[in-house]
Scaffold this motif. Structure first.
Motif, PDB file in Angstrom:
ATOM      1  N   ALA A  38      15.506 -22.013   4.808  1.00  0.00           N
ATOM      2  CA  ALA A  38      15.764 -21.450   6.137  1.00  0.00           C
ATOM      3  C   ALA A  38      14.563 -20.672   6.646  1.00  0.00           C
ATOM      4  O   ALA A  38      14.161 -20.799   7.811  1.00  0.00           O
ATOM      5  CB  ALA A  38      16.997 -20.550   6.090  1.00  0.00           C
ATOM      6  N   VAL A  39      13.976 -19.854   5.788  1.00  0.00           N
ATOM      7  CA  VAL A  39      12.805 -19.071   6.181  1.00  0.00           C
ATOM      8  C   VAL A  39      11.599 -19.978   6.388  1.00  0.00           C
ATOM      9  O   VAL A  39      10.845 -19.837   7.353  1.00  0.00           O
ATOM     10  CB  VAL A  39      12.494 -17.990   5.126  1.00  0.00           C
ATOM     11  CG1 VAL A  39      11.184 -17.286   5.445  1.00  0.00           C
ATOM     12  CG2 VAL A  39      13.638 -16.975   5.055  1.00  0.00           C
ATOM     13  N   GLN A  40      11.419 -20.936   5.493  1.00  0.00           N
ATOM     14  CA  GLN A  40      10.268 -21.825   5.581  1.00  0.00           C
ATOM     15  C   GLN A  40      10.285 -22.670   6.845  1.00  0.00           C
ATOM     16  O   GLN A  40       9.267 -22.833   7.518  1.00  0.00           O
ATOM     17  CB  GLN A  40      10.213 -22.737   4.355  1.00  0.00           C
ATOM     18  CG  GLN A  40       8.999 -23.664   4.340  1.00  0.00           C
ATOM     19  CD  GLN A  40       8.913 -24.481   3.053  1.00  0.00           C
ATOM     20  OE1 GLN A  40       9.691 -24.280   2.127  1.00  0.00           O
ATOM     21  NE2 GLN A  40       7.958 -25.385   3.002  1.00  0.00           N
ATOM     22  N   GLU A  41      11.465 -23.202   7.188  1.00  0.00           N
ATOM     23  CA  GLU A  41      11.569 -24.095   8.335  1.00  0.00           C
ATOM     24  C   GLU A  41      12.082 -23.398   9.590  1.00  0.00           C
ATOM     25  O   GLU A  41      12.177 -24.011  10.652  1.00  0.00           O
ATOM     26  CB  GLU A  41      12.473 -25.281   7.994  1.00  0.00           C
ATOM     27  CG  GLU A  41      11.934 -26.148   6.855  1.00  0.00           C
ATOM     28  CD  GLU A  41      12.742 -27.411   6.657  1.00  0.00           C
ATOM     29  OE1 GLU A  41      13.384 -27.865   7.628  1.00  0.00           O
ATOM     30  OE2 GLU A  41      12.741 -27.940   5.529  1.00  0.00           O
ATOM     31  N   GLN A  42      12.427 -22.094   9.451  1.00  0.00           N
ATOM     32  CA  GLN A  42      12.981 -21.329  10.578  1.00  0.00           C
ATOM     33  C   GLN A  42      14.206 -22.018  11.174  1.00  0.00           C
ATOM     34  O   GLN A  42      14.387 -22.066  12.394  1.00  0.00           O
ATOM     35  CB  GLN A  42      11.899 -21.096  11.636  1.00  0.00           C
ATOM     36  CG  GLN A  42      10.813 -20.119  11.213  1.00  0.00           C
ATOM     37  CD  GLN A  42      11.358 -18.693  11.035  1.00  0.00           C
ATOM     38  OE1 GLN A  42      11.692 -18.018  12.013  1.00  0.00           O
ATOM     39  NE2 GLN A  42      11.464 -18.240   9.776  1.00  0.00           N
ATOM     40  N   ASP A 156      13.775 -13.954   9.238  1.00  0.00           N
ATOM     41  CA  ASP A 156      12.874 -13.212   8.347  1.00  0.00           C
ATOM     42  C   ASP A 156      13.601 -12.825   7.071  1.00  0.00           C
ATOM     43  O   ASP A 156      14.781 -12.449   7.105  1.00  0.00           O
ATOM     44  CB  ASP A 156      12.363 -11.938   9.031  1.00  0.00           C
ATOM     45  CG  ASP A 156      11.532 -12.237  10.269  1.00  0.00           C
ATOM     46  OD1 ASP A 156      10.624 -13.076  10.172  1.00  0.00           O
ATOM     47  OD2 ASP A 156      11.816 -11.640  11.328  1.00  0.00           O
ATOM     48  N   ASP A 157      12.903 -12.910   5.959  1.00  0.00           N
ATOM     49  CA  ASP A 157      13.442 -12.470   4.677  1.00  0.00           C
ATOM     50  C   ASP A 157      13.208 -10.969   4.554  1.00  0.00           C
ATOM     51  O   ASP A 157      12.069 -10.504   4.534  1.00  0.00           O
ATOM     52  CB  ASP A 157      12.748 -13.221   3.541  1.00  0.00           C
ATOM     53  CG  ASP A 157      13.391 -12.944   2.187  1.00  0.00           C
ATOM     54  OD1 ASP A 157      13.961 -11.856   2.002  1.00  0.00           O
ATOM     55  OD2 ASP A 157      13.315 -13.827   1.316  1.00  0.00           O
ATOM     56  N   VAL A 158      14.275 -10.192   4.482  1.00  0.00           N
ATOM     57  CA  VAL A 158      14.169  -8.726   4.401  1.00  0.00           C
ATOM     58  C   VAL A 158      14.745  -8.211   3.083  1.00  0.00           C
ATOM     59  O   VAL A 158      15.169  -7.062   2.982  1.00  0.00           O
ATOM     60  CB  VAL A 158      14.856  -8.058   5.608  1.00  0.00           C
ATOM     61  CG1 VAL A 158      14.058  -8.303   6.883  1.00  0.00           C
ATOM     62  CG2 VAL A 158      16.287  -8.561   5.780  1.00  0.00           C
ATOM     63  N   THR A 159      14.741  -9.071   2.071  1.00  0.00           N
ATOM     64  CA  THR A 159      15.305  -8.702   0.773  1.00  0.00           C
ATOM     65  C   THR A 159      14.576  -7.514   0.155  1.00  0.00           C
ATOM     66  O   THR A 159      15.211  -6.594  -0.387  1.00  0.00           O
ATOM     67  CB  THR A 159      15.245  -9.897  -0.195  1.00  0.00           C
ATOM     68  OG1 THR A 159      15.832 -11.047   0.425  1.00  0.00           O
ATOM     69  CG2 THR A 159      15.987  -9.580  -1.489  1.00  0.00           C
ATOM     70  N   GLU A 160      13.263  -7.510   0.223  1.00  0.00           N
ATOM     71  CA  GLU A 160      12.514  -6.423  -0.390  1.00  0.00           C
ATOM     72  C   GLU A 160      12.796  -5.095   0.296  1.00  0.00           C
ATOM     73  O   GLU A 160      12.809  -4.044  -0.346  1.00  0.00           O
ATOM     74  CB  GLU A 160      11.011  -6.730  -0.366  1.00  0.00           C
ATOM     75  CG  GLU A 160      10.617  -7.836  -1.329  1.00  0.00           C
ATOM     76  CD  GLU A 160      11.113  -7.578  -2.752  1.00  0.00           C
ATOM     77  OE1 GLU A 160      10.907  -6.459  -3.266  1.00  0.00           O
ATOM     78  OE2 GLU A 160      11.729  -8.485  -3.330  1.00  0.00           O
ATOM     79  N   ARG A 161      13.023  -5.118   1.595  1.00  0.00           N
ATOM     80  CA  ARG A 161      13.408  -3.885   2.292  1.00  0.00           C
ATOM     81  C   ARG A 161      14.737  -3.367   1.747  1.00  0.00           C
ATOM     82  O   ARG A 161      14.899  -2.172   1.520  1.00  0.00           O
ATOM     83  CB  ARG A 161      13.535  -4.135   3.789  1.00  0.00           C
ATOM     84  CG  ARG A 161      14.002  -2.905   4.569  1.00  0.00           C
ATOM     85  CD  ARG A 161      14.544  -3.257   5.941  1.00  0.00           C
ATOM     86  NE  ARG A 161      13.488  -3.642   6.861  1.00  0.00           N
ATOM     87  CZ  ARG A 161      13.725  -4.046   8.115  1.00  0.00           C
ATOM     88  NH1 ARG A 161      14.970  -4.141   8.552  1.00  0.00           N
ATOM     89  NH2 ARG A 161      12.732  -4.374   8.911  1.00  0.00           N
ATOM     90  N   ALA A 162      15.673  -4.284   1.526  1.00  0.00           N
ATOM     91  CA  ALA A 162      16.978  -3.890   0.991  1.00  0.00           C
ATOM     92  C   ALA A 162      16.844  -3.259  -0.392  1.00  0.00           C
ATOM     93  O   ALA A 162      17.453  -2.225  -0.695  1.00  0.00           O
ATOM     94  CB  ALA A 162      17.901  -5.099   0.934  1.00  0.00           C
TER      95      ALA A 162
END
Length: 206
Positions: A38-42, A156-162
């Motif tokens: 999903a992130v790679q292909e938006q 956007d991948d926001v996993t690291e923020r979490a």
């Protein structure tokens, strides 16, 4: 010394979100199999693991997303947190099609609709319960296909923020919300106004 009036009370049901002039951001957590492509292909439906038949519950509230996925540590099906941007007109269209559900039996017509709304207790960044509600929007079926493939304008991948947020609230404790926002660990969320007729559809006046 002059006294100051107390801050206005937050309504029991209110939409709060991070948004700009063009888009509003919602969150959902997925497995790596769904989130990676999903992130790679938006495109959220880039992976065959994503199912339109399964209801996807998106959340404008960052803190409620943290509660739901345990800062991305709850289980492997929620190990990647995505911030999904969509245009205001499409967000409003989702809301206008919604059926509010809270465990009651839905009619056949209501069950056939592809959008549902739940109002759940809002959370703080440390996951404490607040005395007012946050909206969740469930999307499935034909509406899900349009939403996932046409209405999403950025992922956007926001996993690291979490994960960094959990680290801060657990190790440091007592960190003020304004500090978390300034540190980029909590997005700034504002009241998202909707027309009065839509407030009735969403049962926001109860």
């Amino acid at each position: 010394m002059a006294s100051h009036p107390p801050p206005p009370k937050t309504p029991h049901r209110q939409i709060r979100a991070s948004y700009d002039e063009e888009t509003v951001t919602v969150y959902q957590a997925y497995s790596q199999a769904i989130a990676g492509p999903a992130v790679q292909e938006q495109r959220l439906s880039a992976s065959p693991a994503f199912s339109h038949a399964r209801m996807t519950w998106i959340k404008p509230s960052w803190a409620w997303m943290m509660y739901r996925c345990g800062y991305s540590y709850k289980d492997r099906g929620q190990e990647r947190v995505l911030a999904i941007r969509m245009k205001h007109e499409h967000f409003m269209r989702l809301l206008s099609q919604a059926v509010v559900c809270h465990g009651q039996t839905l009619s056949a017509e209501e069950r056939g609709k592809g959008v549902r709304v739940q109002w759940d207790p809002e959370r703080t960044p440390s996951l404490d319960v607040l005395p007012y509600r946050s909206i969740q929007i469930g999307i499935a079926g034909k509406v899900s296909k349009v939403w996932a493939e046409e209405w999403i304008v950025g992922i956007d991948d926001v996993t690291e923020r979490a994960r960094r947020l959990r680290e801060v609230v657990e190790k440091e404790g007592g960190v003020k919300l304004v500090e978390l926002v300034e540190g980029g660990l909590v997005p700034e969320e504002r009241v998202y106004d909707v027309p009065e007729d839509l407030m009735k559809v969403l049962q926001m006046e109860e």
